[in-house]
Design a protein around this motif. Structure first.
Motif, short mmCIF file in Angstrom:
data_model
loop_
_atom_site.label_atom_id
_atom_site.label_comp_id
_atom_site.label_asym_id
_atom_site.label_seq_id
_atom_site.Cartn_x
_atom_site.Cartn_y
_atom_site.Cartn_z
N PHE A 140 25.89 96.70 -54.36
CA PHE A 140 24.95 97.31 -53.40
C PHE A 140 23.83 98.29 -54.32
O PHE A 140 24.34 99.34 -54.66
CB PHE A 140 25.51 98.08 -52.19
N THR A 141 22.65 97.75 -54.29
CA THR A 141 21.70 98.30 -54.99
C THR A 141 20.98 99.64 -54.47
O THR A 141 20.14 100.30 -55.10
CB THR A 141 20.66 97.47 -55.77
N SER A 142 21.36 99.96 -53.24
CA SER A 142 20.73 101.46 -52.59
C SER A 142 21.80 102.31 -52.57
O SER A 142 22.82 102.34 -53.03
CB SER A 142 20.22 100.81 -51.43
N SER A 143 21.48 103.46 -51.70
CA SER A 143 22.49 104.41 -51.50
C SER A 143 23.50 104.22 -50.50
O SER A 143 23.63 103.32 -49.92
CB SER A 143 21.57 105.71 -51.01
N ALA A 144 24.70 104.96 -50.72
CA ALA A 144 25.83 104.92 -49.88
C ALA A 144 25.59 105.09 -48.48
O ALA A 144 26.01 104.66 -47.54
CB ALA A 144 27.01 105.79 -50.43
N ALA A 145 24.54 106.06 -48.34
CA ALA A 145 24.09 106.48 -47.10
C ALA A 145 23.20 105.33 -46.32
O ALA A 145 23.62 105.10 -45.07
CB ALA A 145 23.11 107.77 -47.11
N PHE A 146 22.62 104.49 -47.14
CA PHE A 146 21.87 103.44 -46.54
C PHE A 146 22.90 102.39 -46.06
O PHE A 146 22.79 101.61 -45.21
CB PHE A 146 20.73 102.95 -47.42
N LEU A 147 23.97 102.15 -47.01
CA LEU A 147 25.14 101.16 -46.89
C LEU A 147 25.73 101.58 -45.33
O LEU A 147 25.97 100.53 -44.48
CB LEU A 147 26.08 101.09 -47.70
N LEU A 222 26.84 112.99 -55.87
CA LEU A 222 25.53 113.05 -55.29
C LEU A 222 25.62 112.71 -53.75
O LEU A 222 25.12 113.35 -52.88
CB LEU A 222 24.82 111.85 -55.82
N GLU A 223 26.60 111.71 -53.23
CA GLU A 223 26.57 111.44 -51.93
C GLU A 223 28.05 111.68 -51.48
O GLU A 223 28.59 110.58 -50.77
CB GLU A 223 26.19 109.94 -51.60
N PRO A 224 28.98 112.65 -51.55
CA PRO A 224 30.06 112.84 -51.05
C PRO A 224 30.34 112.50 -49.54
O PRO A 224 31.46 111.80 -49.34
CB PRO A 224 30.39 114.26 -51.38
N TRP A 370 15.50 103.18 -54.74
CA TRP A 370 16.60 103.87 -55.27
C TRP A 370 16.84 103.95 -56.79
O TRP A 370 17.27 104.93 -57.35
CB TRP A 370 17.87 103.10 -54.44
N ASN A 371 16.57 102.98 -57.46
CA ASN A 371 16.42 102.90 -59.03
C ASN A 371 15.67 104.07 -59.57
O ASN A 371 15.83 104.96 -60.28
CB ASN A 371 16.13 101.60 -59.56
N SER A 372 14.50 104.23 -59.09
CA SER A 372 13.36 105.41 -59.50
C SER A 372 14.03 106.82 -59.18
O SER A 372 13.83 107.78 -59.94
CB SER A 372 12.00 104.99 -58.89
N ALA A 373 14.73 106.86 -57.81
CA ALA A 373 15.24 108.18 -57.55
C ALA A 373 16.43 108.47 -58.66
O ALA A 373 16.55 109.63 -58.86
CB ALA A 373 15.83 108.08 -56.12
N LEU A 374 17.12 107.45 -58.67
CA LEU A 374 18.29 107.72 -59.81
C LEU A 374 17.70 108.08 -61.17
O LEU A 374 18.27 109.03 -61.88
CB LEU A 374 19.30 106.64 -59.84
N GLU A 375 16.73 107.56 -61.44
CA GLU A 375 16.09 108.00 -63.08
C GLU A 375 15.56 109.47 -62.74
O GLU A 375 15.72 110.06 -63.66
CB GLU A 375 15.04 106.80 -62.97
N GLN A 392 12.71 102.11 -48.39
CA GLN A 392 12.28 103.47 -49.15
C GLN A 392 12.03 104.55 -48.32
O GLN A 392 12.21 105.81 -48.48
CB GLN A 392 10.80 103.06 -49.85
N GLN A 393 11.76 104.46 -46.86
CA GLN A 393 11.40 105.46 -45.95
C GLN A 393 12.82 106.28 -45.57
O GLN A 393 13.19 107.50 -45.52
CB GLN A 393 10.84 104.96 -44.67
N PHE A 394 13.93 105.54 -45.73
CA PHE A 394 15.23 106.11 -45.49
C PHE A 394 15.27 106.77 -46.88
O PHE A 394 16.03 108.06 -46.43
CB PHE A 394 16.11 104.82 -45.26
N ASN A 395 15.12 106.19 -47.90
CA ASN A 395 15.67 106.89 -49.09
C ASN A 395 14.56 108.15 -49.17
O ASN A 395 15.52 109.20 -49.67
CB ASN A 395 15.22 106.13 -50.29
#
Length: 486
Positions: A140-147, A222-224, A370-375, A392-395
Motif C-alpha cells: 500500500f503506497t499511501s498512508s495508513a490513515a488512507f488505508l 508517524l502514524e501511530p 505520499w512519496n513526496s510527503a515522505l521525502e 492527494q487532498q486526503f494527504n
C-alpha cells in the motif's frame, strides 16, 4: 543460494513502481534466503516510467533481484477512460500468468515460489496467486490513515449499503476510525464520488482483506493512531516498512547527460541556507494556464527565492503525463523571468530527492503525493499543500490537520490528469492565497510546525536503521513469508 522466490507486481505509475523496487531491494539485502523477480507491466503509451524501467537492468542491484519486462499492449484507445487502470491490469493478467508459470517451472534450481507481492491496484491478481497456491501480500503506497479510510468506506458501502457518491459536493464532516479529526467530505478522493469508479476502487479494499498481509509505506512513529486502528477495521497483518524511498539515484535520465540536474544543483549551491521555496507537483501533475500565472504572481510578490518545476499539461486527447515546457516565457506573465532572475529559477523536470536534501531548501509547495510527503519529512522540509488529484487532498488534510507538518494553501483544489469535468475544481487559487501560504511556510522559522517536521525527520531516519520500528517490521514480514511458503 536463495531458496524462496517472491514475485512483485507493481503498476507502472512512477510513485508505485519506485516504492516497490526499493522494497524489493530491502528484502534481498536483508535475507539471503529470498530472491525477488519484479514483473514490469508497460502502459500502452510512452511515459516517464519507461526511462526508469529501462535503467533497472543496468542498475547494478543484487543478483537475487531481477526484472522481467512484459510485452507492451499498444492499444491506448481506452487511455482516457475512468476504468483505464482496472482494464489495464485485467488485460495484463494472461501475460503475468505466463511469466509466473515459466518462473515456477524454472524455480526448481533457484528456489520455491514463496508468494506474490502486489501493488494496491493489482489486488485482482490475488486470484493468480491462489491458482499457483501461494500467499499474497499487498504493498500500500499511501498512508495508513488512507488505508483506514478505504476499509471504512468499503464496509459502509457493502455492509451498511451507504451510497458513498452522495458525499459529492457535500459540506459534511465525516468521522473515520483512522483519524482523530473529522474529515471534510470535500477532500475525499474523486474515485469514491463517481458511481462508475467507486465500486472498483473500494473493491481493492475488499480484496486486501483477503491478503496474507498489507505492507504500508509509513512508519509507526508517524502514524501511530492510524496504524492501531487498522486491526479493528478488518485488515490482515500490517507491516509498516517506511519510509521506503529511493535516496541514491534519480528516476529519470535526461538526454542532456545530466547537465540540467547539474545546473539546478549549482544554482542551489549559491543560495543561502533554508532560503529557497521549492515548487513541484509530481510526475503526473501540472497546473492550468491561469493557475500558472497566479502562482507566478504570488512568487514574485512574496520576495522569496524559489525553484519552480513547471510542466506542460498533456494534450486533451492524451492522459496523465505532462512534459517539460519548451519556452517558459509563453506560459508565464510577461517579464516575470527577467524580474525574478536574481532570486528564482524556473525548470522542467526536477531531481526532487537531491533538491529536498539540499541545505538551501527552506520549504516545499507540494501536490502531496505520499512519496513526496515522505521525502520532505525525511529531509526535514516543511510543506505547503496544493493537492491535485487521487488521494492527494486526503494527504493534504492529514499533513495539515492530523500531523501538523504542513501549511494549507488549498486542500480541496482538484486538477485531474484525465480532466474529468465532474471532478475538476472550477476555481483558481488566487495569488493572494498562495502568497500567504508561501510566507507562512518560509517565515515561521521557530514555529511548532518546524519543530514537528524536524522531530519527524529524525524519527524517519531512526525507523529504518537496525533496531528501528520499520527495520523490525521488515524482519517480521520476512519470517511470515518464509513460514507460510508452500
Amino acid at each position: 543460494m536463495a531458496d524462496a522466490k517472491l514475485l512483485f507486481i507493481p503498476t507502472p505509475g512512477l510513485g508505485h513502481l519506485v516504492a516497490m523496487v526499493e522494497m524489493a531491494k530491502l528484502i534481498v539485502d536483508r535475507d539471503p534466503r529470498l530472491s525477488v523477480t519484479v514483473l514490469l507491466m508497460k502502459y500502452p503509451f510512452d511515459s516517464d516510467v519507461d526511462s526508469y524501467t529501462n535503467s533497472l537492468a543496468t542498475s547494478g542491484a543484487s543478483p537475487r533481484l531481477c526484472f522481467v519486462h512484459l510485452p507492451r499492449d499498444n492499444d491506448d484507445s481506452q487511455s482516457s477512460s475512468a476504468h483505464f487502470l482496472t482494464n489495464f491490469v485485467e488485460s495484463n493478467k494472461p501475460r503475468v500468468k505466463r511469466a509466473v508459470a515459466e518462473l515456477a517451472d524454472s524455480a526448481g534450481s533457484t528456489g520455491r515460489l514463496a508468494g506474490f507481492v502486489l501493488d494496491m491496484f493489482c489486488t485482482t491478481m490475488i486470484d493468480l496467486a491462489d491458482e499457483f497456491g501461494v500467499p499474497s501480500y499487498v504493498l500500500f503506497t499511501s498512508s495508513a490513515a488512507f488505508l483506514g479510510m478505504m476499509l471504512h468506506l468499503q464496509s459502509l458501502q457493502d455492509e451498511h449499503h451507504v451510497d458513498i457518491t452522495e458525499y459529492k459536493d457535500s459540506a459534511a464532516e465525516l468521522d473515520f476510525p483512522s483519524l482523530t479529526n473529522p474529515l471534510p467530505a470535500k477532500v475525499l478522493p474523486g474515485l469514491v464520488l463517481l458511481k462508475e469508479t467507486v465500486r472498483p476502487f473500494l473493491g481493492h479494499a475488499k480484496r486486501m482483506r483477503a491478503a496474507k498481509g498489507i505492507i504500508i509505506n509509513t512508519f509507526d512513529e508517524l502514524e501511530p493512531y492510524a496504524l492501531k486502528s487498522l486491526a479493528g477495521l478488518g485488515a490482515p497483518a500490517v507491516y509498516p516498512l517506511g519510509p521506503i524511498l529511493n535516496l541514491k539515484g534519480e528516476t529519470k535520465t535526461k538526454a542532456c547527460g545530466g547537465r540540467q540536474g547539474n545546473d539546478i544543483m549549482e544554482w542551489l549551491d549559491k543560495q543561502p541556507p533554508s532560503s529557497v521555496v521549492f515548487l513541484c507537483f509530481g510526475s503526473m501533475g501540472s497546473l492550468g494556464e491561469e493557475q500558472v500565472k497566479e502562482m507566478a504572481c504570488a512568487l514574485e510578490r512574496s520576495g522569496h527565492r524559489f525553484l519552480w518545476s513547471l510542466r506542460q499539461a498533456p494534450p486533451k486527447d492524451k492522459v496523465w503525463f505532462p512534459s517539460d515546457i519548451v519556452d517558459p516565457t509563453e506560459a508565464l506573465p510577461e517579464g516575470f523571468l527577467d524580474r525574478t532572475a536574481t532570486i528564482g529559477k524556473v525548470i522542467g523536470w526536477a531531481p526532487q530527492v537531491a533538491v529536498l536534501a539540499h541545505p538551501a531548501i527552506g520549504g516545499f509547495v507540494s501536490h502531496c503525493g505520499w512519496n513526496s510527503a515522505l521525502e520532505s519529512i525525511r529531509f526535514g522540509v516543511a510543506m505547503a499543500t496544493l493537492p491535485l488529484y487521487g488521494e492527494q487532498q486526503f494527504n493534504a488534510f492529514e499533513l495539515v490537520v492530523e500531523l501538523g507538518l504542513a501549511v494549507e494553501i488549498k486542500m480541496d483544489y482538484q486538477r485531474h490528469p484525465r480532466r474529468d469535468p465532474r471532478l475538476e475544481s472550477d476555481f483558481v487559487v488566487t495569488a493572494d492565497v498562495i502568497e500567504g501560504g508561501i510566507k507562512k511556510l518560509m517565515e515561521e522559522v521557530d514555529s511548532d510546525r518546524r519543530k514537528k517536521v524536524n522531530e519527524a525527520s529524525e524519527k524517519s531516519r531512526m525507523a529504518v536503521i537496525e533496531g528501528g520500528s520499520s527495520y523490525l517490521s521488515l524482519g517480521c514480514l520476512i519470517e511470515d513469508i518464509l513460514n507460510n511458503m508452500p
